[in-house]
Design a protein around this motif. Structure first.
Motif, PDB file in Angstrom:
ATOM      1  N   GLU A 177       0.834  -1.201   0.000  1.00  0.00           N
ATOM      2  CA  GLU A 177       0.000   0.000   0.000  1.00  0.00           C
ATOM      3  C   GLU A 177       0.869   1.251   0.000  1.00  0.00           C
ATOM      4  O   GLU A 177       2.018   1.230   0.416  1.00  0.00           O
ATOM      5  N   LYS A 178       0.270   2.355  -0.453  1.00  0.00           N
ATOM      6  CA  LYS A 178       1.003   3.610  -0.585  1.00  0.00           C
ATOM      7  C   LYS A 178       1.620   4.069   0.739  1.00  0.00           C
ATOM      8  O   LYS A 178       2.752   4.535   0.774  1.00  0.00           O
TER       9      LYS A 178
ATOM     10  N   THR B  23       6.437   5.362   4.025  1.00  0.00           N
ATOM     11  CA  THR B  23       7.213   5.162   5.244  1.00  0.00           C
ATOM     12  C   THR B  23       8.585   4.579   4.922  1.00  0.00           C
ATOM     13  O   THR B  23       9.606   5.017   5.465  1.00  0.00           O
ATOM     14  N   ALA B  24       8.609   3.595   4.026  1.00  0.00           N
ATOM     15  CA  ALA B  24       9.881   2.967   3.647  1.00  0.00           C
ATOM     16  C   ALA B  24      10.806   3.968   2.966  1.00  0.00           C
ATOM     17  O   ALA B  24      12.008   4.021   3.255  1.00  0.00           O
TER      18      ALA B  24
ATOM     19  N   THR C 258      14.403   5.201   4.410  1.00  0.00           N
ATOM     20  CA  THR C 258      15.598   5.037   3.583  1.00  0.00           C
ATOM     21  C   THR C 258      16.314   6.376   3.427  1.00  0.00           C
ATOM     22  O   THR C 258      17.533   6.460   3.552  1.00  0.00           O
ATOM     23  N   ALA C 259      15.548   7.429   3.170  1.00  0.00           N
ATOM     24  CA  ALA C 259      16.147   8.756   3.013  1.00  0.00           C
ATOM     25  C   ALA C 259      16.827   9.197   4.301  1.00  0.00           C
ATOM     26  O   ALA C 259      17.921   9.771   4.278  1.00  0.00           O
TER      27      ALA C 259
END
Length: 139
Positions: free
Chosen positions: A111-112, A117-118, A122-123
């Protein structure tokens, strides 16, 4: 392969004007007629080349993914399958092809909210803002 590598280099350098994208897409379709291997095709499709040639490249890739899937299922997908990868001269199907292959196996995109969140996590890690680096555990 040279066309795919050159196109990726132009895209990475952000020297990728629409006229060059259209030219690469047209030349790619011509190369398909000369039996372009799957890995260069994957690389070109992931550049999201403009229609109509870009669409034709994507459709060709998806047909190849269908053929790969059928062969893979017959071979036993739950055992090491290096043979099929060697025969196909491919190590991945890229963004579009892998998503399609996974959907054929019943695995849908997350899901979006999960993706957002991922990507944010990561950023943060890439910017050195990983909260886990500041924690320590004592036994």
């Amino acid at each position: 392969l040279d066309l795919a590598n050159a196109a990726r280099a132009f895209a990475a350098a952000r020297a990728w004007p629409p006229v060059l994208q259209r030219a690469v897409a047209q030349r790619s379709v011509a190369c398909l007629e000369l039996n372009m291997e799957s890995q260069p095709l994957v690389n070109l499709v992931d550049l999201d080349l403009p229609a109509p040639d870009g669409n034709y490249l994507l459709e060709t890739l998806l047909r190849r993914v269908d053929a790969f899937h059928n062969e893979w299922i017959k071979e036993d997908p739950f055992s090491p399958c290096n043979g099929i990868l060697l025969r196909w001269h491919i190590d991945n199907f890229g963004i579009h092809g892998t998503t399609y292959l996974l959907s054929k196996l019943g695995i849908q995109k997350p899901e979006k909210g999960f993706l957002e969140t991922a990507e944010a996590s990561t950023a943060a890690v890439q910017q050195g803002e990983d909260w886990r680096q500041e924690r320590f555990f004592v036994k």
